[in-house]
Scaffold this active site. Structure first.
Site, PDB file in Angstrom:
ATOM      1  N   GLY A  12      42.803  42.437  34.914  1.00  0.00           N
ATOM      2  CA  GLY A  12      43.288  42.740  33.567  1.00  0.00           C
ATOM      3  C   GLY A  12      43.590  41.503  32.736  1.00  0.00           C
ATOM      4  CB  SER A  13      42.827  37.885  32.997  1.00  0.00           C
ATOM      5  OG  SER A  13      41.426  37.848  33.073  1.00  0.00           O
ATOM      6  CG  ASN A  14      38.577  39.427  29.684  1.00  0.00           C
ATOM      7  OD1 ASN A  14      38.392  38.628  28.757  1.00  0.00           O
ATOM      8  ND2 ASN A  14      37.987  39.295  30.868  1.00  0.00           N
ATOM      9  CE  LYS A  63      28.680  57.882  35.990  1.00  0.00           C
ATOM     10  NZ  LYS A  63      28.514  56.473  36.220  1.00  0.00           N
ATOM     11  CG  MET A  88      34.634  46.729  38.351  1.00  0.00           C
ATOM     12  SD  MET A  88      33.565  45.449  37.616  1.00  0.00           S
ATOM     13  CE  MET A  88      32.412  45.220  38.963  1.00  0.00           C
ATOM     14  CG  ASN A 111      30.870  45.443  29.049  1.00  0.00           C
ATOM     15  OD1 ASN A 111      32.010  45.383  29.532  1.00  0.00           O
ATOM     16  ND2 ASN A 111      29.797  45.083  29.744  1.00  0.00           N
ATOM     17  CG  HIS A 113      27.513  40.980  31.211  1.00  0.00           C
ATOM     18  ND1 HIS A 113      27.670  41.779  32.320  1.00  0.00           N
ATOM     19  CD2 HIS A 113      26.552  40.083  31.523  1.00  0.00           C
ATOM     20  CE1 HIS A 113      26.828  41.385  33.259  1.00  0.00           C
ATOM     21  NE2 HIS A 113      26.141  40.358  32.805  1.00  0.00           N
TER      22      HIS A 113
HETATM   23  C1  GRF Z   1      35.463  39.539  33.725  1.00  0.00           C
HETATM   24  O1  GRF Z   1      34.740  38.442  34.201  1.00  0.00           O
HETATM   25  C2  GRF Z   1      34.587  40.456  32.898  1.00  0.00           C
HETATM   26  O2  GRF Z   1      33.674  39.788  32.103  1.00  0.00           O
HETATM   27  C3  GRF Z   1      33.872  41.177  34.010  1.00  0.00           C
HETATM   28  O3  GRF Z   1      34.895  41.474  34.931  1.00  0.00           O
HETATM   29  C4  GRF Z   1      35.880  40.435  34.874  1.00  0.00           C
HETATM   30  C5  GRF Z   1      37.203  41.094  34.641  1.00  0.00           C
HETATM   31  O4  GRF Z   1      38.271  40.193  34.718  1.00  0.00           O
HETATM   32  N1  GRF Z   1      33.080  42.258  33.530  1.00  0.00           N
HETATM   33  P1  GRF Z   1      39.734  40.647  34.262  1.00  0.00           P
HETATM   34  O5  GRF Z   1      40.059  41.936  34.991  1.00  0.00           O
HETATM   35  O6  GRF Z   1      39.729  40.825  32.775  1.00  0.00           O
HETATM   36  O7  GRF Z   1      40.629  39.516  34.700  1.00  0.00           O
END
Ligand code: GRF
Length: 202
Positions: A12-14, A63, A88, A111, A113
């Site tokens: 969850g860092s993003n 799903k 994911m 998204n 990526h």
């Molecule tokens: C990131 O590298 C994002 O681009 C990828 O999964 C990772 C998630 O990292 N799709 P975080 O959970 O946001 O730390």
């Protein structure tokens, strides 16, 4: 205010960077955080920002059932945009259609990526880029379509691969770019949503 959800499966860092940026936005509000992973770090992130977090583990459902439950939450919270931040699971065409915007001719799902798309689509993009002969990689923000990482590109930024890099140092450099690029995109989207020219700006 546009009710937006963040979907994440990992640390969850993003998501954290997006939430830190919320107070600078005029039109976008993060109304819900969703994860399919009961151990995801994003749960603590959501709690820190006092945001509703919904956890629905995929292993108990098909799903289609899993997505139906998620869609019910989307309707309850009146979510119109989704930002994927390390989610994911591939979304089904049915789910993507639910967020289709006819004037944009795109889904309102975005998204991030960790490669310079169209290079290195799919899982383990950092590993793919690190193991390639390329001496740089990049981060891409794109619309989600029915393929895997094939949607229209919105924003991209490169970063270097150094000879002395190991996978970890390479990823760390990339993640730093992610953390700046997603908030930057959010500001662009926020400004676009405040105008009538979303189609032109995006
Ligand atoms: C990131 O590298 C994002 O681009 C990828 O999964 C990772 C998630 O990292 N799709 P975080 O959970 O946001 O730390």
């Amino acid at each position: 205010m546009i009710n937006t959800a963040i979907f994440a499966s990992g640390n969850g860092s993003n998501a954290c960077k997006l939430l830190e940026h919320e107070h600078q936005l005029n039109n976008i509000r993060f109304s819900l955080i969703f994860t399919d992973n009961p151990n995801a770090g994003v749960i603590k992130v959501a709690q820190k920002f006092n945001k509703p977090i919904v956890v629905i583990e995929k292993k108990y459902y098909s799903k289609a059932e899993h997505e139906r439950i998620i869609l019910d939450y989307m309707k309850d919270f009146k979510i119109t945009w989704i930002l994927l931040a390390g989610y994911m699971r591939i979304l089904s065409p049915h789910f993507i259609d639910f967020f289709h915007d006819t004037s944009l001719n795109q889904s309102r799902i975005i998204n991030i990526h960790p490669s310079k798309l169209p290079k290195f689509k799919g899982k383990n993009a950092y590993e793919q880029a690190f193991n390639s002969l390329e001496n740089e990689s990049g981060i891409t923000i794109h619309f989600v379509d029915k393929g895997v990482d094939t949607g229209k590109l919105l924003l991209q930024e490169s970063f270097e691969k150094y000879e002395e890099d190991d996978l970890n140092s390479f990823k760390t450099r990339g993640l730093k770019v992610e953390h700046a690029l997603y908030p930057k995109f959010l500001t662009i989207l926020d400004n676009a949503l405040g105008t009538n020219t979303l189609e032109e700006i995006l």
